[in-house]
Design a protein around this motif. Structure first.
Motif, PDB file in Angstrom:
ATOM      1  N   HIS A   1      55.762  34.497  40.319  1.00 54.51           N
ATOM      2  CA  HIS A   1      55.549  33.875  39.016  1.00 54.51           C
ATOM      3  C   HIS A   1      55.108  34.937  38.016  1.00 54.51           C
ATOM      4  O   HIS A   1      54.572  35.978  38.389  1.00 54.51           O
ATOM      5  CB  HIS A   1      54.451  32.793  39.082  1.00 54.51           C
ATOM      6  N   TYR A   2      55.297  34.628  36.719  1.00 57.31           N
ATOM      7  CA  TYR A   2      54.816  35.531  35.679  1.00 57.31           C
ATOM      8  C   TYR A   2      53.302  35.659  35.729  1.00 57.31           C
ATOM      9  O   TYR A   2      52.747  36.735  35.465  1.00 57.31           O
ATOM     10  CB  TYR A   2      55.266  35.049  34.303  1.00 57.31           C
ATOM     11  N   MET A   3      52.610  34.576  36.053  1.00 58.81           N
ATOM     12  CA  MET A   3      51.152  34.665  36.102  1.00 58.81           C
ATOM     13  C   MET A   3      50.709  35.679  37.144  1.00 58.81           C
ATOM     14  O   MET A   3      49.788  36.480  36.901  1.00 58.81           O
ATOM     15  CB  MET A   3      50.538  33.300  36.393  1.00 58.81           C
ATOM     16  N   GLN A   4      51.346  35.669  38.293  1.00 61.31           N
ATOM     17  CA  GLN A   4      51.006  36.644  39.325  1.00 61.31           C
ATOM     18  C   GLN A   4      51.290  38.068  38.833  1.00 61.31           C
ATOM     19  O   GLN A   4      50.487  38.982  39.038  1.00 61.31           O
ATOM     20  CB  GLN A   4      51.795  36.359  40.599  1.00 61.31           C
ATOM     21  N   LYS A   5      52.414  38.254  38.172  1.00 66.29           N
ATOM     22  CA  LYS A   5      52.777  39.561  37.619  1.00 66.29           C
ATOM     23  C   LYS A   5      51.738  40.022  36.595  1.00 66.29           C
ATOM     24  O   LYS A   5      51.313  41.183  36.590  1.00 66.29           O
ATOM     25  CB  LYS A   5      54.157  39.469  36.977  1.00 66.29           C
ATOM     26  N   GLU A   6      51.326  39.108  35.735  1.00 65.06           N
ATOM     27  CA  GLU A   6      50.408  39.470  34.659  1.00 65.06           C
ATOM     28  C   GLU A   6      48.992  39.716  35.179  1.00 65.06           C
ATOM     29  O   GLU A   6      48.262  40.550  34.631  1.00 65.06           O
ATOM     30  CB  GLU A   6      50.457  38.390  33.580  1.00 65.06           C
ATOM     31  N   ILE A   7      48.603  39.029  36.250  1.00 61.08           N
ATOM     32  CA  ILE A   7      47.329  39.355  36.900  1.00 61.08           C
ATOM     33  C   ILE A   7      47.374  40.779  37.437  1.00 61.08           C
ATOM     34  O   ILE A   7      46.433  41.565  37.274  1.00 61.08           O
ATOM     35  CB  ILE A   7      47.027  38.349  38.031  1.00 61.08           C
ATOM     36  N   ALA A   8      48.510  41.130  38.060  1.00 58.70           N
ATOM     37  CA  ALA A   8      48.648  42.470  38.645  1.00 58.70           C
ATOM     38  C   ALA A   8      48.726  43.565  37.589  1.00 58.70           C
ATOM     39  O   ALA A   8      48.416  44.732  37.879  1.00 58.70           O
ATOM     40  CB  ALA A   8      49.893  42.508  39.532  1.00 58.70           C
ATOM     41  N   GLU A   9      49.117  43.228  36.370  1.00 59.54           N
ATOM     42  CA  GLU A   9      49.248  44.217  35.306  1.00 59.54           C
ATOM     43  C   GLU A   9      47.928  44.541  34.610  1.00 59.54           C
ATOM     44  O   GLU A   9      47.877  45.408  33.725  1.00 59.54           O
ATOM     45  CB  GLU A   9      50.258  43.726  34.263  1.00 59.54           C
ATOM     46  N   GLN A  10      46.842  43.890  35.014  1.00 58.13           N
ATOM     47  CA  GLN A  10      45.587  44.052  34.284  1.00 58.13           C
ATOM     48  C   GLN A  10      44.985  45.457  34.338  1.00 58.13           C
ATOM     49  O   GLN A  10      44.469  45.929  33.315  1.00 58.13           O
ATOM     50  CB  GLN A  10      44.575  42.990  34.736  1.00 58.13           C
TER      51      GLN A  10
END
Length: 606
Positions: free
Chosen positions: A249-258
């Motif tokens: 999911h995008y949410m998982q991707k965006e958590i990892a991009e922090q």
């Protein structure tokens, strides 16, 4: 809230319209549609449902001019009849984001003139008004101009007409629109994300602008109808930034991009030191005169503001007030003298926040500082001072990297004010710098704990309710953790200051109540442990997220996870496991993580 795309090209625009809508799905919607203009006239294809269903319904469609829309219901239930585009007479198609506040009066007038309505929406009023003006002899531009002058509210419009076969028109009032140009084709959209696959040459419409797109190019007119120039920019954003890659999911991707997002956001502060110039050329003079700070925000940004209140008050001794923007705008109170307004928004287009900022102008303030993720948004254009988060495009509706980068900038603000207002000692400033420097690495270390949090989520997914507790700077993080669980896992959750437990929430605690606790190993640790004993005595299940040493102090906790100590920046680090916990709980429950029901990414209506 709604998504708008318009394309005029020499090739079939249907695939481009659908791609644009797919990239705007994060904004939240319940129905979708496209309107096409070809040599045979106008054609509408609308569905109650997702863009994938619209793509199936329009698989044989073709045209070189079109408009498209994803609708988040305001007036009228989600249905095909209420989906956009709406038809005016037989010659006009309109897509619309926002609310027409005087639609009822206009509907009555149009009904008296013989117009029949097929939807419950306020948008259909706009379509019929434009048609009525064209029936009076106006060309499309003049009809749109005359119609807009009759409308009250905030809106963005996209318009096509069979009487202007090589033209698209769009209008901005209080709701964002961006223009784009490619090779022999022109675009408009409510967000640059929709345009990235086709062009990186864009320009932003200003308030009350009307843009006319045709084969010769794009012309822009201001609210008085006079031609104006809006500067074009070439974006430095890769189309790949909107791709999911190997993530679920995008949410998982965006958590990892922090970690990377925080490093980018904090880079200038680390290079230049905590200098006022980070916030704009006027910042040094403005900060020197500030005696009070008012933070305005909504949702997760409000929680970031609450954390900032602790930081600023402790590091500078300046008094700080934090208000929900939708409440502040209707309060009748003047600001204390020399108040700095700090307005926080991911999109910079949040309607309640913009209205609150404008209200603050009338109540007396020194200036407005915008903390935002979009450089040319309405908020940044209205503010004297601007600090940008470098989170990149955030597609998941539930804010993750935008929230933590807001916290990073707010910490920078607190440290900058400490240095200017109090001449904080060099060793203290060196400590703040070190904490900011190591933060991205500590965030990456915390992300490595994802699998253990996924195990917690397996248990939490069976709960119907949850409590989140924190003290001091971690109290707002408890609020944020509860919000995330509500947003994407649909589990009722509440965040509380841990000291408030005995003042009501303790009545809810039993063996079926998970209690998620954020804890630092600091001067308040004993206080938190007392609160946890209260939970233990009632049989509550304690899930402890604590700094090193906290787990040993609470061996009775059902689950414990220790995070690295990072001083004042603990709220940022503590946020990440709460995001992962909510994410994996939602995955266990099978919810639509990136597009939770009833919610929208950018709330551009009141």
């Amino acid at each position: 809230m709604c998504g708008i795309v318009g394309v005029l090209s020499n090739r079939n625009v249907v695939p481009m319209l659908l791609t644009g809508l797919e990239l705007l799905e994060y904004r939240g919607y319940d129905s979708s549609g496209i309107g096409l203009l070809d040599e045979h006239g106008l054609k509408r294809i609308r569905v109650k449902g997702r863009v994938a269903e619209l793509a199936q319904a329009s698989r044989d469609a073709s045209a070189q001019i079109g408009i498209a829309h994803t609708r988040w219901a305001t007036h009228g239930e989600p249905s095909e009849a209420n989906a956009h585009p709406h038809l005016g007479g037989s010659s006009v198609l309109v897509v619309h984001n926002g609310i027409i506040e005087n639609h009822a009066l206009l509907r009555a007038q149009l009904t008296a003139e013989g117009y029949q309505f097929s939807s419950q929406t306020d948008t259909e009023v706009v379509a019929h008004l434009i048609d009525a003006e064209m029936q009076r002899g106006h060309d499309l531009f003049a009809a749109v101009f005359a119609t807009v002058r009759q409308l009250e509210g905030a809106f963005a419009l996209g318009i096509a007409s069979s009487k202007a076969p090589d033209t698209l028109i769009c209008v901005r009032r209080g709701s964002p629109l961006v223009l784009g140009s490619g090779f022999q084709e022109h675009f408009f959209a409510s967000d640059i994300a929709a345009l990235l696959p086709f062009t990186q040459r864009i320009s932003y419409l200003e308030e009350n602008d009307i843009a006319v797109l045709n084969r010769d190019g794009i012309r822009v007119f201001n609210g008085d109808g006079h031609p104006v120039e809006r500067p074009s920019r070439t974006l430095d954003i890769s189309p790949e930034s909107t791709e999911l890659g190997h993530y679920r999911h995008y949410m998982q991707k965006e958590i990892a991009e922090q970690p990377a997002a925080l490093a980018s956001t904090l880079e200038r502060a680390l290079q230049l030191g905590f200098q006022p110039g980070l916030f704009g050329p006027q910042a040094e003079a403005i900060f020197a005169s500030v005696t009070h700070i008012r933070i305005l925000a909504c949702g997760s940004s409000y929680h970031a503001g609450l954390v900032a209140k602790y930081w600023i008050e402790e590091m500078t001794e300046l008094p700080v007030s934090v208000d929900i923007a939708s409440e502040y705008r209707y309060r009748l109170a003047r600001e204390p003298a020399n108040t700095l307004i700090v307005a926080i928004s991911q999109s910079g287009e949040t309607a309640d926040l913009l209205a609150a900022v404008r209200a603050s102008r009338e109540r007396g303030n020194v200036a407005v500082l915008a903390i935002c993720n979009v450089p040319h948004s309405s908020l940044t254009r209205e503010a004297e001072l601007v600090a940008l988060t470098y989170a990149g495009i955030e597609i998941g509706v539930a804010s993750t990297k935008a929230f933590t980068t807001q916290l990073g900038l707010l910490f920078t603000l607190a440290a900058t004010l400490a240095q200017q207002q109090l001449s904080a000692p060099p060793e203290k400033m060196a400590e703040y710098r070190h904490q900011a420097l190591v933060l991205p690495k500590l965030c990456a270390d915390t992300l490595a704990m994802e699998q253990e949090l996924a195990q917690w989520a397996h248990e939490l997914s069976h709960a119907g309710n949850a409590l989140f507790l924190g003290r001091h700077q971690l109290y707002p993080i408890a609020l944020e953790g509860a919000l995330k669980l509500k947003e994407i896992a649909y589990i009722h959750a509440e965040g509380y200051a841990a000291g408030e437990l005995k003042h009501g929430p303790l009545a809810l605690v039993d063996e079926h109540m998970p209690v998620i606790v954020c804890m630092r190993n600091d001067r308040l640790a004993d206080k938190v442990l007392s609160n946890l004993r209260e939970v233990e005595a009632r049989g509550g299940q304690i899930y402890l997220l604590g700094e090193a040493g906290c787990a040993a102090q609470a061996p009775f906790a059902h689950r414990s996870l220790e995070l690295p100590a990072c001083g004042e920046l603990a709220p940022i680090l503590m946020t990440i496991p709460l995001q992962l916990l909510a994410y994996h709980t939602a995955c266990r429950k099978g919810t639509d993580v990136d597009k939770p029901r009833n919610l929208a990414k950018s709330v551009t209506v009141e």
